[in-house]
Design a protein around this motif. Structure first.
Motif, PDB file in Angstrom:
ATOM      1  N   ALA A  46      22.452 100.222  44.588  1.00  0.00           N
ATOM      2  CA  ALA A  46      23.495  99.454  45.263  1.00  0.00           C
ATOM      3  C   ALA A  46      24.091  98.353  44.395  1.00  0.00           C
ATOM      4  CB  ALA A  46      22.932  98.836  46.544  1.00  0.00           C
ATOM      5  N   SER A  54      27.822 102.391  42.276  1.00  0.00           N
ATOM      6  CA  SER A  54      27.074 101.377  43.031  1.00  0.00           C
ATOM      7  C   SER A  54      28.016 100.597  43.938  1.00  0.00           C
ATOM      8  CB  SER A  54      26.367 100.406  42.070  1.00  0.00           C
ATOM      9  OG  SER A  54      27.305  99.543  41.457  1.00  0.00           O
ATOM     10  N   LEU A  55      27.443  99.974  44.961  1.00  0.00           N
ATOM     11  CA  LEU A  55      28.254  99.150  45.852  1.00  0.00           C
ATOM     12  C   LEU A  55      28.941  98.039  45.067  1.00  0.00           C
ATOM     13  CD1 LEU A  55      25.855  98.758  48.940  1.00  0.00           C
ATOM     14  CD2 LEU A  55      27.779 100.347  48.682  1.00  0.00           C
ATOM     15  N   ARG A  58      31.853  99.383  43.048  1.00  0.00           N
ATOM     16  CA  ARG A  58      32.969  99.712  43.951  1.00  0.00           C
ATOM     17  C   ARG A  58      33.667  98.438  44.413  1.00  0.00           C
ATOM     18  NH1 ARG A  58      30.023 103.254  48.282  1.00  0.00           N
ATOM     19  NH2 ARG A  58      32.004 102.956  49.393  1.00  0.00           N
ATOM     20  N   LEU A  65      34.837  95.695  50.278  1.00  0.00           N
ATOM     21  CA  LEU A  65      33.895  96.764  50.610  1.00  0.00           C
ATOM     22  C   LEU A  65      33.096  96.375  51.841  1.00  0.00           C
ATOM     23  CD1 LEU A  65      32.967  99.501  49.295  1.00  0.00           C
ATOM     24  CD2 LEU A  65      30.973  98.238  48.495  1.00  0.00           C
ATOM     25  N   SER A  67      29.871  96.437  53.721  1.00  0.00           N
ATOM     26  CA  SER A  67      28.455  96.720  53.461  1.00  0.00           C
ATOM     27  C   SER A  67      27.637  95.505  53.869  1.00  0.00           C
ATOM     28  CB  SER A  67      28.210  97.035  51.978  1.00  0.00           C
ATOM     29  OG  SER A  67      26.823  96.975  51.688  1.00  0.00           O
ATOM     30  N   ARG A  68      26.733  95.699  54.808  1.00  0.00           N
ATOM     31  CA  ARG A  68      25.915  94.569  55.248  1.00  0.00           C
ATOM     32  C   ARG A  68      24.971  94.083  54.157  1.00  0.00           C
ATOM     33  NH1 ARG A  68      24.127  95.741  61.533  1.00  0.00           N
ATOM     34  NH2 ARG A  68      26.221  95.629  62.435  1.00  0.00           N
ATOM     35  N   SER A  69      24.351  95.026  53.438  1.00  0.00           N
ATOM     36  CA  SER A  69      23.400  94.606  52.407  1.00  0.00           C
ATOM     37  C   SER A  69      24.117  93.883  51.273  1.00  0.00           C
ATOM     38  CB  SER A  69      22.610  95.802  51.872  1.00  0.00           C
ATOM     39  OG  SER A  69      23.479  96.787  51.355  1.00  0.00           O
ATOM     40  N   LEU A  70      25.266  94.399  50.855  1.00  0.00           N
ATOM     41  CA  LEU A  70      26.027  93.730  49.808  1.00  0.00           C
ATOM     42  C   LEU A  70      26.494  92.362  50.283  1.00  0.00           C
ATOM     43  CD1 LEU A  70      27.268  93.983  46.954  1.00  0.00           C
ATOM     44  CD2 LEU A  70      29.316  94.907  48.029  1.00  0.00           C
ATOM     45  N   GLU A 133      29.529  91.375  57.204  1.00  0.00           N
ATOM     46  CA  GLU A 133      29.825  92.795  57.385  1.00  0.00           C
ATOM     47  C   GLU A 133      30.491  93.405  56.161  1.00  0.00           C
ATOM     48  OE1 GLU A 133      29.055  94.683  59.959  1.00  0.00           O
ATOM     49  OE2 GLU A 133      28.192  93.091  61.178  1.00  0.00           O
ATOM     50  N   GLU A 134      31.212  92.570  55.411  1.00  0.00           N
ATOM     51  CA  GLU A 134      31.904  93.080  54.235  1.00  0.00           C
ATOM     52  C   GLU A 134      32.130  91.955  53.233  1.00  0.00           C
ATOM     53  OE1 GLU A 134      35.668  94.688  55.385  1.00  0.00           O
ATOM     54  OE2 GLU A 134      36.695  92.765  55.137  1.00  0.00           O
TER      55      GLU A 134
END
Lengths: 296, 89
Positions: A46, A54-55, A58, A65, A67-70, A133-134
């Motif tokens: 990620a 990878s996040l 990207r 983007l 992505s909660r983890s990012l 969330e992003e």
């Protein structure tokens, strides 16, 4: 490879371009170690800036983007950027690459002639928003989540271990270490730090940053990966090594980087966040008051 | 001025010169309650004994109150087994 001895389950593996070692006392659930390894692998997939899919790559490419983890990692990076008054700043991505670290470190030697350090756009030219969330980027530049992503992965593994009901364990991700609970002798976990000292950790993390690791040669001299966000160049501060103890690995890693990049601001943040630090400057180790809580 | 490597060498020599009794006592101190010891990833190091903190003169650390920075503790030839070592990677 996982092993179980003396009532402890242990696993060692390689991920995020470094060696990992995890041991959990009185653990009867081998699947937990598999979850831990998978978490480290997922973090690499990620957050690596060397993987096009990878996040992080990207995000740097597409500028937005979901992505909660990012968003979680970037959000923590922004909090630590503020806490260190900019001594830690994930926006040094372009500066790290401009200094020559533009590929996985193992591939650095493949370059026949190292370039001189280029000038990257100042970190202030990039605005970062993470709302849970992003993540969205505005302006020029990109993020490098290198060390802090490793700390984040350690903390997520610690959460998983705790959620499974285990309290006594050690997670070592390439020298960033979180020690939960106590060792089998009932005492805090002894962890080697600095120049032959021992930190006794219980529910605490330690990380070390150094200008002596990940160094390379350019046409104008040696460079290293600790970027001073204020200059966009490898830090020229007198602090060559910093060991920081903090409540979690994410914070410890970011603060250790901050202390090397900008010692004054970094150390003030260590104090403000209730941590401790041991630094090497001009070949001499010094310890901040408060660190005796762990080094004794 | 003694360099880090020289100091490490001196410490190592001190470790070698320490008595068998001291080593045995330290070793017993880190043994697990059940008689077992950390396995597989043991690293031996010297332990720290605090000395009175001394303000370090580091111009670039001026924004940090001087008393908050003290001299690193001296090392003694006591041996402690650490479970892991924090390191830059």
């Amino acid at each position: 490879m996982a092993t179980a001895t003396s009532g402890a389950s242990t696993i060692a593996f390689r991920a995020m371009n470094t060696e990992w070692w995890i041991t959990i006392l009185r653990c009867a659930d081998p699947s937990l170690l598999a979850v831990a390894e998978a978490t480290a692998w997922a973090a690499e997939a990620a957050f690596s800036r060397f993987r096009a899919d990878s996040l992080l790559s990207r995000l740097n490419r597409d500028r937005q983007l979901p992505s909660r983890s990012l968003a979680d990692v970037v959000g923590r990076a922004l909090v630590l950027q503020e806490a260190t008054v900019g001594a830690f700043d994930a926006r040094v991505g372009p500066a790290v690459a401009a200094a020559g670290y533009d590929r996985s470190f193992e591939r650095m030697a493949e370059r026949p002639l190292e370039p001189q350090i280029l000038l990257a756009p100042p970190v202030a030219t990039l605005s970062v928003q993470a709302d849970g969330e992003e993540v969205a980027l505005t302006g020029i530049g990109g993020l490098d989540l290198g060390g802090i992503a490793k700390g984040w992965a350690i903390d997520r593994i610690a959460e998983a271990v705790e959620a499974a009901g285990y309290r006594d364990y050690v997670i070592d991700g390439g020298g960033d270490i979180y020690a939960g609970g106590r060792g089998a002798d009932g005492e805090a976990w002894p962890v080697g730090v600095g120049d032959g000292l021992v930190a006794h950790l219980s529910n605490a993390a330690v990380a070390t940053s150094s200008t002596e690791k990940r160094r390379w040669v350019t046409a104008t001299g040696e460079a290293h990966h600790i970027i001073d966000p204020a200059t966009g160049l490898p830090s020229a501060a007198a602090v060559t090594n910093a060991v920081v103890v903090a409540t979690d690995a994410t914070t410890a890693d970011a603060l250790a980087t901050a202390v090397v990049a900008d010692p004054a601001r970094g150390l003030q943040a260590v104090v403000a966040l209730g941590g401790g630090a041991l630094i090497e400057h001009d070949g001499m180790w010094s310890m901040m008051r408060g660190m005796e809580r762990w080094i004794r | 001025m003694v360099t880090t490597n020289e100091r490490r060498t001196l410490v190592n020599l001190s470790v070698v010169a320490s008595s068998v009794a001291m080593f045995a006592a330290a070793w017993a101190g880190i043994a697990h309650a059940d008689g077992s010891q950390y396995r597989g990833n043991e690293v031996e190091t010297t332990a720290a004994v605090l000395t009175p903190a001394r303000a370090a003169v580091i111009p670039e650390l001026n924004p940090v109150p001087a008393p908050s920075v003290g001299q690193a503790p001296s090392q003694t030839p006591r041996r402690v087994v650490v479970v892991r070592e924090s390191r830059a990677s």
